[in-house]
Design an enzyme around this catalytic site. Structure first.
Site, mmCIF file in Angstrom:
data_model
loop_
_atom_site.group_PDB
_atom_site.id
_atom_site.type_symbol
_atom_site.label_atom_id
_atom_site.label_comp_id
_atom_site.label_asym_id
_atom_site.label_seq_id
_atom_site.Cartn_x
_atom_site.Cartn_y
_atom_site.Cartn_z
ATOM 1 N N CYS A 82 -38.633 17.313 -15.680
ATOM 2 C CA CYS A 82 -39.082 18.575 -14.866
ATOM 3 C C CYS A 82 -38.236 19.303 -14.933
ATOM 4 C CB CYS A 82 -37.611 17.678 -13.231
ATOM 5 S SG CYS A 82 -36.763 18.626 -12.522
ATOM 6 N N CYS A 85 -35.210 21.193 -14.273
ATOM 7 C CA CYS A 85 -34.113 20.958 -13.928
ATOM 8 C C CYS A 85 -33.631 21.650 -15.542
ATOM 9 C CB CYS A 85 -33.715 19.346 -14.934
ATOM 10 S SG CYS A 85 -34.834 18.263 -13.053
#
Length: 324
Positions: A82, A85
């Site tokens: 991600c 993230c």
């Protein structure tokens, strides 16, 4: 992805008299136990002086629920693949060290902890929750600027203190390193390490080539396969206009390229099941070379998430049903 729910409005629900009273009692008992342990020479700050911890399903109760009676716990739901993230995680970790024990940051890898992911009702990652005295509330979803994150954390710390009587134990600079000795690093594969470094530095073309070099010598290297899939995915979404991609996909459901781009964005944004579902449905509607291209892309996205992930298992079954 823009952050959502960037507020502490949910704390109002946690301020019920009974809940607050019980939380204060738990916090007082926990502090008393910690003080008694310290007098006996065995006491350490909550969490052993650590302000950033990795948590899984096995340690969730002790590391988050029990600890939340002594200190606010902020949960960061994240995944290695991600990209947002990777933007938010360092901000949260920096602030956890800066706040020096006013809250504890618990990092949960959603790929390895699907049960927690589902129990919290996470819709996309990164997603940030707080737990105070065993009670959870959502803070925000998506990457966010440091100043906005700081404001939310300030509200969280103050709410925990005023409404629940919960204050974290101060952590002296360097205490975390003293409390938890660093584990020795395993021997590294230099070629694989170079590929990881290129990916972390944003050199996606270099990372792709480096992972391919590793796989040419070791075709079964799962870590290299995962890294290659991640690098290729990030390369495909780089520079895309997300709003236009989603509009194109919605307006032209039969446009294979539009659906492929939208699926890539879905996955990068943490909407894994949406990405898989979109491509399975596109496979169902297509034939020949177009169908094969979509099938191959879906298999590549499976590599990003990992073959053992239940979402991948479910999507493989759905793919088999539309193919055969």
């Amino acid at each position: 992805m823009q952050p959502r729910n960037m507020s502490m409005s949910g704390v109002v629900d946690l301020a019920a008299v009974k809940a607050a009273g019980e939380a204060k009692q738990k916090a007082e008992e926990a502090r008393a136990q910690r003080a008694a342990s310290a007098e006996e020479g065995g006491g350490v700050p909550a969490g052993g002086g650590r302000v950033v911890i990795d948590v899984d399903e096995a340690t969730f109760e002790s590391e988050i629920l029990q600890r939340s009676a002594e200190v606010p716990v902020v949960i960061d739901f994240w995944a290695e693949w991600c990209e947002p993230c990777k933007q938010l995680g360092p901000v949260l970790e920096k602030l956890a060290h800066e706040y020096a024990g006013k809250f504890v940051l618990a990092k949960v890898d959603v790929d390895q902890n699907q049960m927690l992911f589902q129990q919290f009702g996470v819709q996309g990652i990164p997603a940030v929750f707080a737990v105070i005295a065993g009670q959870a509330l959502p803070l925000f979803q998506g990457a966010a600027p440091e100043q906005q994150v700081r404001q939310v954390l300030d509200q969280l710390v103050e709410a925990a203190r005023q409404q629940f009587g919960i204050e974290g134990a101060p952590v002296e600079p360097g205490a975390e390193e003293q409390a938890v000795p660093a584990a020795p690093e395993p021997p590294a594969n230099p070629a694989l390490a170079a590929a990881h470094s290129a990916l972390d530095a944003g050199d996606l073309g270099g990372a792709v080539q480096a992972y391919k070099n590793v796989l040419s010598d070791d075709p079964g290297n799962l870590e290299a396969k995962l890294g290659l899939a991640q690098a290729e995915l990030l390369g495909r979404v780089q520079g895309l206009d997300a709003a236009q991609v989603r509009k194109d996909a919605a307006d032209r459901p039969g446009d294979v390229e539009a659906q492929l781009r939208a699926a890539d964005l879905d996955l990068v944004g943490g909407h894994v099941e949406d990405a898989f579902g979109r491509l399975v449905e596109t496979v169902r509607r297509t034939a020949g070379d177009e169908r094969e291209a979509v099938r191959v892309r879906l298999l590549e996205l499976f590599e990003v998430i990992g073959g053992e992930d239940p979402r991948v298992v479910a999507a493989r079954g759905a793919l088999a049903r539309v193919l055969f």
